[in-house]
Write a protein that holds these residues in place. Structure first.
Motif, PDB file in Angstrom:
ATOM      1  N   ARG A 195      68.804  10.824  70.118  1.00 35.75           N
ATOM      2  CA  ARG A 195      69.251   9.591  70.792  1.00 35.75           C
ATOM      3  C   ARG A 195      70.372   8.911  70.020  1.00 35.75           C
ATOM      4  O   ARG A 195      71.351   8.450  70.604  1.00 35.75           O
ATOM      5  CB  ARG A 195      68.082   8.631  70.992  1.00 35.75           C
ATOM      6  CG  ARG A 195      67.071   9.118  72.005  1.00 35.75           C
ATOM      7  CD  ARG A 195      65.895   8.134  72.096  1.00 35.75           C
ATOM      8  NE  ARG A 195      64.764   8.682  72.792  1.00 35.75           N
ATOM      9  CZ  ARG A 195      64.513   8.496  74.084  1.00 35.75           C
ATOM     10  NH1 ARG A 195      65.330   7.779  74.814  1.00 35.75           N
ATOM     11  NH2 ARG A 195      63.450   9.035  74.636  1.00 35.75           N
ATOM     12  N   ASP A 255      74.278   8.574  71.299  1.00 33.49           N
ATOM     13  CA  ASP A 255      74.906   7.261  71.445  1.00 33.49           C
ATOM     14  C   ASP A 255      76.257   7.229  70.728  1.00 33.49           C
ATOM     15  O   ASP A 255      77.231   6.680  71.251  1.00 33.49           O
ATOM     16  CB  ASP A 255      73.989   6.161  70.912  1.00 33.49           C
ATOM     17  CG  ASP A 255      74.562   4.791  71.189  1.00 33.49           C
ATOM     18  OD1 ASP A 255      74.830   4.479  72.372  1.00 33.49           O
ATOM     19  OD2 ASP A 255      74.781   4.026  70.225  1.00 33.49           O
ATOM     20  N   ARG A 266      78.595   9.180  72.956  1.00 31.60           N
ATOM     21  CA  ARG A 266      78.837   8.431  74.189  1.00 31.60           C
ATOM     22  C   ARG A 266      79.913   7.381  73.943  1.00 31.60           C
ATOM     23  O   ARG A 266      80.841   7.217  74.725  1.00 31.60           O
ATOM     24  CB  ARG A 266      77.560   7.774  74.696  1.00 31.60           C
ATOM     25  CG  ARG A 266      77.740   6.990  76.013  1.00 31.60           C
ATOM     26  CD  ARG A 266      76.511   6.164  76.363  1.00 31.60           C
ATOM     27  NE  ARG A 266      76.134   5.229  75.310  1.00 31.60           N
ATOM     28  CZ  ARG A 266      76.767   4.078  75.057  1.00 31.60           C
ATOM     29  NH1 ARG A 266      77.815   3.713  75.773  1.00 31.60           N
ATOM     30  NH2 ARG A 266      76.346   3.277  74.094  1.00 31.60           N
ATOM     31  N   ARG A 267      79.812   6.706  72.817  1.00 30.54           N
ATOM     32  CA  ARG A 267      80.817   5.694  72.496  1.00 30.54           C
ATOM     33  C   ARG A 267      82.148   6.327  72.109  1.00 30.54           C
ATOM     34  O   ARG A 267      83.198   5.738  72.331  1.00 30.54           O
ATOM     35  CB  ARG A 267      80.293   4.761  71.419  1.00 30.54           C
ATOM     36  CG  ARG A 267      79.110   3.924  71.942  1.00 30.54           C
ATOM     37  CD  ARG A 267      78.641   2.880  70.974  1.00 30.54           C
ATOM     38  NE  ARG A 267      78.004   3.507  69.823  1.00 30.54           N
ATOM     39  CZ  ARG A 267      77.883   2.937  68.625  1.00 30.54           C
ATOM     40  NH1 ARG A 267      78.364   1.741  68.407  1.00 30.54           N
ATOM     41  NH2 ARG A 267      77.273   3.569  67.646  1.00 30.54           N
ATOM     42  N   GLU A 305      77.745   9.292  80.320  1.00 30.73           N
ATOM     43  CA  GLU A 305      76.461   8.593  80.397  1.00 30.73           C
ATOM     44  C   GLU A 305      75.339   9.561  80.070  1.00 30.73           C
ATOM     45  O   GLU A 305      75.428  10.767  80.313  1.00 30.73           O
ATOM     46  CB  GLU A 305      76.247   7.982  81.774  1.00 30.73           C
ATOM     47  CG  GLU A 305      76.090   8.998  82.884  1.00 30.73           C
ATOM     48  CD  GLU A 305      75.828   8.347  84.219  1.00 30.73           C
ATOM     49  OE1 GLU A 305      74.642   8.127  84.555  1.00 30.73           O
ATOM     50  OE2 GLU A 305      76.802   8.081  84.929  1.00 30.73           O
TER      51      GLU A 305
END
Length: 116
Positions: A12, A16, A19-20, A25
């Motif tokens: 996770r 993240d 993703r940034r 998504e």
């Protein structure tokens, strides 16, 4: 190609970060596996590896394993942003005179910011 899968200690958290970094998504997540999609066909996935050992790039003892190239318009701005996300700029910069810089994600995978 279906997916590029990165081993890591915390799927996770690393999902993240990416993703940034690259957008997209999270389309699936549990404690062992996370999928990140940008609307295209290929999924960027993150898999928990209990005994994860990060690469030792540029040393070949534990090679880079893989790397992602990200094209940017403004290198200095992009560098500030990836460092704020938790990336580290490496001391070794083989492309410094070319068109890329090398960074490490929060768990040690190399990636490059590239410009044309």
């Amino acid at each position: 190609m279906r997916a590029v899968v990165l081993d890591c200690p915390d799927p996770r958290a690393l999902a993240d970060f990416y993703r940034r970094l690259v957008g997209g998504e999270v389309t699936y997540a549990d404690d062992e596996w996370v999928n990140l999609r940008d609307g295209g066909q290929v999924i960027l996935s993150f898999q928990r590896a209990e005994d994860y050992q990060p690469p030792t790039w540029p040393d070949s003892d534990r090679g880079q394993q893989f790397h992602i190239d990200v094209t940017v318009d403004d290198l200095n701005q992009a560098e500030r942003e990836v460092l704020a996300l938790g990336a580290t700029r490496t001391d070794t910069q083989p492309g410094a005179e070319e068109n890329w810089r090398v960074y490490l994600d929060p768990v040690g995978h190399p990636f490059c910011l590239c410009w044309d």
